[in-house]
Design a protein around this motif. Structure first.
Motif, PDB file in Angstrom:
ATOM      1  N   UNK A 125       0.819  -1.212   0.000  1.00 17.62           N
ATOM      2  CA  UNK A 125       0.000   0.000   0.000  1.00 17.62           C
ATOM      3  C   UNK A 125       0.855   1.265   0.000  1.00 17.62           C
ATOM      4  N   UNK A 126       2.069   1.166   0.530  1.00 18.61           N
ATOM      5  CA  UNK A 126       2.923   2.332   0.685  1.00 18.61           C
ATOM      6  C   UNK A 126       2.560   3.177   1.892  1.00 18.61           C
ATOM      7  N   UNK A 127       1.923   2.548   2.878  1.00 19.87           N
ATOM      8  CA  UNK A 127       1.561   3.279   4.097  1.00 19.87           C
ATOM      9  C   UNK A 127       1.323   2.298   5.230  1.00 19.87           C
ATOM     10  N   UNK A 128       1.509   2.777   6.458  1.00 25.72           N
ATOM     11  CA  UNK A 128       1.258   1.954   7.634  1.00 25.72           C
ATOM     12  C   UNK A 128       2.176   2.346   8.775  1.00 25.72           C
ATOM     13  N   UNK A 129       1.746   2.007   9.987  1.00 24.26           N
ATOM     14  CA  UNK A 129       2.534   2.314  11.172  1.00 24.26           C
ATOM     15  C   UNK A 129       2.561   1.111  12.104  1.00 24.26           C
ATOM     16  N   UNK A 130       3.710   0.905  12.737  1.00 19.21           N
ATOM     17  CA  UNK A 130       3.864  -0.135  13.752  1.00 19.21           C
ATOM     18  C   UNK A 130       4.401   0.538  15.006  1.00 19.21           C
ATOM     19  N   UNK A 131       3.753   0.266  16.128  1.00 15.77           N
ATOM     20  CA  UNK A 131       4.199   0.802  17.420  1.00 15.77           C
ATOM     21  C   UNK A 131       4.501  -0.367  18.341  1.00 15.77           C
ATOM     22  N   UNK A 157      16.130  -2.399  19.575  1.00 14.80           N
ATOM     23  CA  UNK A 157      17.084  -2.501  18.472  1.00 14.80           C
ATOM     24  C   UNK A 157      16.400  -2.957  17.190  1.00 14.80           C
ATOM     25  N   UNK A 158      15.487  -3.880  17.302  1.00 16.22           N
ATOM     26  CA  UNK A 158      14.733  -4.368  16.141  1.00 16.22           C
ATOM     27  C   UNK A 158      13.938  -3.219  15.516  1.00 16.22           C
ATOM     28  N   UNK A 159      13.295  -2.428  16.378  1.00 16.85           N
ATOM     29  CA  UNK A 159      12.478  -1.319  15.898  1.00 16.85           C
ATOM     30  C   UNK A 159      13.328  -0.259  15.212  1.00 16.85           C
ATOM     31  N   UNK A 160      14.435   0.125  15.829  1.00 18.46           N
ATOM     32  CA  UNK A 160      15.292   1.149  15.226  1.00 18.46           C
ATOM     33  C   UNK A 160      15.844   0.685  13.879  1.00 18.46           C
ATOM     34  N   UNK A 161      16.191  -0.597  13.790  1.00 21.87           N
ATOM     35  CA  UNK A 161      16.705  -1.127  12.527  1.00 21.87           C
ATOM     36  C   UNK A 161      15.629  -1.103  11.443  1.00 21.87           C
ATOM     37  N   UNK A 162      14.411  -1.537  11.786  1.00 23.28           N
ATOM     38  CA  UNK A 162      13.321  -1.520  10.818  1.00 23.28           C
ATOM     39  C   UNK A 162      12.986  -0.093  10.395  1.00 23.28           C
ATOM     40  N   UNK A 163      13.015   0.823  11.350  1.00 19.56           N
ATOM     41  CA  UNK A 163      12.729   2.223  11.038  1.00 19.56           C
ATOM     42  C   UNK A 163      13.687   2.733   9.966  1.00 19.56           C
ATOM     43  N   UNK A 170       6.951   5.143   3.314  1.00 23.04           N
ATOM     44  CA  UNK A 170       5.613   5.487   3.775  1.00 23.04           C
ATOM     45  C   UNK A 170       5.207   4.732   5.021  1.00 23.04           C
ATOM     46  N   UNK A 171       6.089   3.873   5.527  1.00 24.44           N
ATOM     47  CA  UNK A 171       5.817   3.055   6.714  1.00 24.44           C
ATOM     48  C   UNK A 171       6.790   3.457   7.813  1.00 24.44           C
ATOM     49  N   UNK A 172       6.297   3.594   9.022  1.00 26.48           N
ATOM     50  CA  UNK A 172       7.164   3.921  10.148  1.00 26.48           C
ATOM     51  C   UNK A 172       7.012   2.880  11.250  1.00 26.48           C
ATOM     52  N   UNK A 173       8.084   2.667  11.991  1.00 26.72           N
ATOM     53  CA  UNK A 173       8.095   1.748  13.130  1.00 26.72           C
ATOM     54  C   UNK A 173       8.661   2.514  14.318  1.00 26.72           C
ATOM     55  N   UNK A 214       8.542   8.968  14.580  1.00 24.82           N
ATOM     56  CA  UNK A 214       9.808   8.940  15.315  1.00 24.82           C
ATOM     57  C   UNK A 214      10.236   7.494  15.576  1.00 24.82           C
ATOM     58  N   UNK A 215      11.541   7.218  15.649  1.00 28.90           N
ATOM     59  CA  UNK A 215      11.984   5.840  15.886  1.00 28.90           C
ATOM     60  C   UNK A 215      11.717   5.346  17.296  1.00 28.90           C
ATOM     61  N   UNK A 216      11.764   6.242  18.293  1.00 24.10           N
ATOM     62  CA  UNK A 216      11.451   5.835  19.661  1.00 24.10           C
ATOM     63  C   UNK A 216      11.065   7.062  20.474  1.00 24.10           C
ATOM     64  N   UNK A 217      10.420   6.804  21.609  1.00 22.17           N
ATOM     65  CA  UNK A 217      10.058   7.873  22.531  1.00 22.17           C
ATOM     66  C   UNK A 217      10.163   7.349  23.957  1.00 22.17           C
ATOM     67  N   UNK A 218      10.669   8.199  24.861  1.00 20.70           N
ATOM     68  CA  UNK A 218      10.770   7.868  26.285  1.00 20.70           C
ATOM     69  C   UNK A 218       9.892   8.859  27.046  1.00 20.70           C
ATOM     70  N   UNK A 219       8.741   8.443  27.551  1.00 20.07           N
ATOM     71  CA  UNK A 219       7.861   9.384  28.252  1.00 20.07           C
ATOM     72  C   UNK A 219       8.420   9.759  29.627  1.00 20.07           C
ATOM     73  N   UNK A 220       8.445  11.044  29.924  1.00 21.55           N
ATOM     74  CA  UNK A 220       8.838  11.484  31.263  1.00 21.55           C
ATOM     75  C   UNK A 220      10.310  11.811  31.391  1.00 21.55           C
ATOM     76  N   UNK A 221      10.611  12.926  32.065  1.00 19.19           N
ATOM     77  CA  UNK A 221      11.994  13.374  32.240  1.00 19.19           C
ATOM     78  C   UNK A 221      12.822  12.380  33.047  1.00 19.19           C
ATOM     79  N   UNK A 222      12.251  11.852  34.129  1.00 16.91           N
ATOM     80  CA  UNK A 222      12.988  10.900  34.964  1.00 16.91           C
ATOM     81  C   UNK A 222      13.326   9.637  34.181  1.00 16.91           C
ATOM     82  N   UNK A 223      12.398   9.175  33.360  1.00 19.30           N
ATOM     83  CA  UNK A 223      12.646   7.983  32.554  1.00 19.30           C
ATOM     84  C   UNK A 223      13.709   8.252  31.490  1.00 19.30           C
TER      85      UNK A 223
END
Length: 250
Positions: A125-131, A157-163, A170-173, A214-223
């Motif tokens: 399709x040329x589109x899609x998202x994986x979280x 590591x798997x996610x960053x590599x796929x990203x 058109x697809x993001x992980x 985005x390839x990854x996200x860390x919620x919260x300053x302490x985290x």
């Protein structure tokens, strides 16, 4: 109507994802072994403007995993959220080896298999998202949760590599890397959490990062600070620090 599939949808971050997606008028495929909870959640989804269907399976079994992979092949998804997972707390020599294998199956094999099931359709399709739901433990060796931390390091590591592989397709992980979160995770793993974030906020930040590609996200300053420790400390120091933090948290 866009279609999302959420594993581990019956509680915690998974349930929070479902409620956010319902507000965005998704058709949501709810996957969990607790089918009765899913049916109640599906009713709530419809009240919020979305639609839902229930797939009650145990993803630690081959039968359950095969059923969800087949569902994806018959019903393509626009958004795949691999949220299902659990942890084991305690010295590795004292934890249940069978439970450890089930954890590896659910935390590693299931998200890889479902991602592989969804990707060909998305690429066509040329589109899609994986979280993928990872953890702050993805960045650190975690004594007393050694197997769990290793599974989440794999997911990051798997996610960053796929990203990187899928750039321009058109697809993001995206990997969501939360710390302590208000959910059943810690109770099931057998330890006490400290200062957990609301599951709804963790899910909101994860979904936003996914939508932004985005390839990854860390919620919260302490985290974020916890996940940054490897940048500032020699690895032996860092591991001893984590061991001190996780020791005796029952």
């Amino acid at each position: 109507m866009p279609v999302a599939l959420v594993t581990g949808a019956s509680s915690g971050i998974g349930e929070a994802f479902v409620r956010l997606l319902a507000e965005k008028s998704y058709h949501i495929i709810l996957v969990s072994r607790r089918e009765e909870r899913l049916r109640l959640l599906a009713e709530g989804v419809e009240q919020m403007g979305g639609t839902a269907e229930v797939v009650g399976v145990d993803l630690t079994t081959e039968e359950g995993l095969t059923r969800v992979k087949e569902h994806i092949s018959w019903h393509p998804v626009d958004l795949l959220i691999n949220n299902a997972g659990f942890g084991l707390y305690g010295p590795t020599s004292e934890t249940d080896p069978q439970k450890e294998q089930e954890m590896i199956q659910l935390n590693v094999r299931v998200p890889v298999a479902l991602t592989r099931a969804a990707l060909p359709q998305m690429i066509e399709r040329g589109s899609g998202r994986v979280l993928q739901v990872a953890s702050t433990s993805s960045f650190l060796p975690v004594p007393y949760m050694a197997g769990y931390g290793a599974t989440k390091a794999f997911i990051l590591h798997y996610t960053e590599a796929l990203h990187a592989e899928l750039k321009g397709s058109g697809i993001t992980v995206t990997a969501l890397c939360p710390g302590s979160t208000e959910s059943e995770f810690a109770e099931r793993a057998g330890f006490k959490q400290q200062h957990p974030m609301p599951a709804a906020e963790v899910a909101r930040q994860g979904l936003l990062a996914c939508e932004q590609g985005r390839p990854f996200v860390i919620p919260g300053t302490a985290n974020w600070f916890t996940a940054s420790l490897p940048r500032f400390l020699p690895r032996p120091w860092m591991t001893r620090l984590v061991a001190h933090f996780f020791n005796d948290r029952t």
